[in-house]
Design an enzyme around this catalytic site. Structure first.
Site, PDB file in Angstrom:
ATOM      1  N   GLY A 299       0.802  -1.212   0.000  1.00 23.29           N
ATOM      2  CA  GLY A 299       0.000   0.000   0.000  1.00 23.29           C
ATOM      3  C   GLY A 299       0.836   1.263   0.000  1.00 23.29           C
ATOM      4  N   CYS A 300       2.151   1.125   0.122  1.00 27.26           N
ATOM      5  CA  CYS A 300       3.014   2.296   0.200  1.00 27.26           C
ATOM      6  C   CYS A 300       3.756   2.532  -1.100  1.00 27.26           C
ATOM      7  CB  CYS A 300       4.016   2.129   1.340  1.00 27.26           C
ATOM      8  SG  CYS A 300       5.083   3.546   1.628  1.00 27.26           S
ATOM      9  N   GLY A 301       3.859   1.503  -1.944  1.00 22.09           N
ATOM     10  CA  GLY A 301       4.603   1.668  -3.183  1.00 22.09           C
ATOM     11  C   GLY A 301       6.084   1.623  -2.916  1.00 22.09           C
TER      12      GLY A 301
ATOM     13  N   CYS B  86       8.994   3.109  -1.144  1.00 19.25           N
ATOM     14  CA  CYS B  86       9.124   3.979   0.013  1.00 19.25           C
ATOM     15  C   CYS B  86      10.565   4.096   0.449  1.00 19.25           C
ATOM     16  CB  CYS B  86       8.301   3.435   1.188  1.00 19.25           C
ATOM     17  SG  CYS B  86       6.565   3.252   0.807  1.00 19.25           S
TER      18      CYS B  86
END
Length: 290
Positions: free
Chosen positions: A122-124, A126
């Site tokens: 969900g953060c890609g 990072c």
């Protein structure tokens, strides 16, 4: 390196057409008319290395071998076309696969880079590594060829008539390489501006061009990624129809690239390293930007 399989593979299907005609209703001046319009195709293209998918891009289904080669170069996966040991373009039910094989040590570095960039779900991408990757410095360009303003304008004027897919659809970007005296040497089109430039980089490598001798032409705005890719190409001058971002200007300045933008029939603007383009009435004199 090969850009086509020696024989069709069992799952190989016909390549999708770059454009399709679709029905549409047109409203003009209050009147409605039924008719057809050509629209560009958008196809998932998987770029795989040694059997592992590295990226899936939405792209026009043309010049996929050039796209795969150019992407590999601009992403730093390989440093030269010869480092791709094989390249097969395969059409499958879901899209197109560009299957490449590279040396094991290069694949190990690619796998390590992917692990370093992997963020939480969900953060890609990072963390510090991904930020540094996004704004990494462009390669320094040392091309010394100079051009007149008339040559820049002539180059851009030659591009539009050569864009067959855009002429048909009015919906794709273009990237081209131009040399004064030789004209347009290579041109690529795609629904994505980054893809078009990657295709051009691949074509230049395949053709063995010396991009320091000519101009890179773009139909899109100039962002940092476009400057980074242009630096891999090795071109000294970018000429674009749209404006650049401030980060693109800073990146071009640091990379030694001359950035011309907002190119129109009556002139253009120059943002960095003006010494490569003679402006004004005295074409042979040194140029200064106000």
């Amino acid at each position: 390196m090969t850009d086509e399989p020696a024989c069709p593979l069992p799952d190989d299907l016909p390549t999708p057409p770059p454009a399709r005609r679709v029905a549409r209703a047109q409203l003009r001046d209050g009147a409605v008319a039924e008719g057809m319009r050509a629209v560009p195709e958008e196809t998932p293209v998987a770029l795989t290395f040694n059997g592992t998918t590295h990226a899936v891009m939405m792209a026009s289904p043309t010049d996929i071998a050039d796209f795969a080669l150019g992407f590999s170069l601009t992403e730093g996966i390989v440093g030269a076309a010869a480092e791709i040991e094989s390249l097969d373009v395969i059409v499958v039910e879901e899209g197109i696969e560009a299957r490449m094989w590279i040396a094991p040590e290069k694949m190990a570095r690619l796998a390590a880079r992917r692990r370093a960039l992997a963020g939480p779900t969900g953060c890609g991408l990072c963390g510090v590594e991904s930020l540094a990757e996004a704004v990494k410095p462009a390669a320094h360009v040392t091309a010394a060829t100079r051009f007149t303003s008339a040559e820049v304008l002539a180059a851009m004027a030659a591009m539009a008539p050569a864009q067959a897919l855009n002429h048909e659809t009015r919906a794709v970007h273009g990237a081209a390489y131009y040399e004064p005296g030789a004209g347009l040497i290579a041109l690529a089109e795609d629904v994505g501006r980054h893809n078009a430039l990657d295709k051009l980089v691949g074509a230049a490598a395949r053709l063995g061009l010396d991009p320091g001798r000519g101009l890179l032409l773009l139909t899109s705005r100039v962002s940092i990624e476009m400057v980074q890719k242009a630096s891999v190409l090795g071109v000294g001058v970018i000429a674009a129809v749209s404006a650049p971002t401030s980060l693109a200007i800073r990146t071009a300045e640091a990379a030694g690239i001359t950035l011309c933008a907002v190119v129109r029939a009556d002139g253009f603007e120059i943002f960095t390293h003006p010494q490569r383009v003679a402006l004004g009435p005295h074409e042979g004199q040194e140029t200064h930007v106000a």
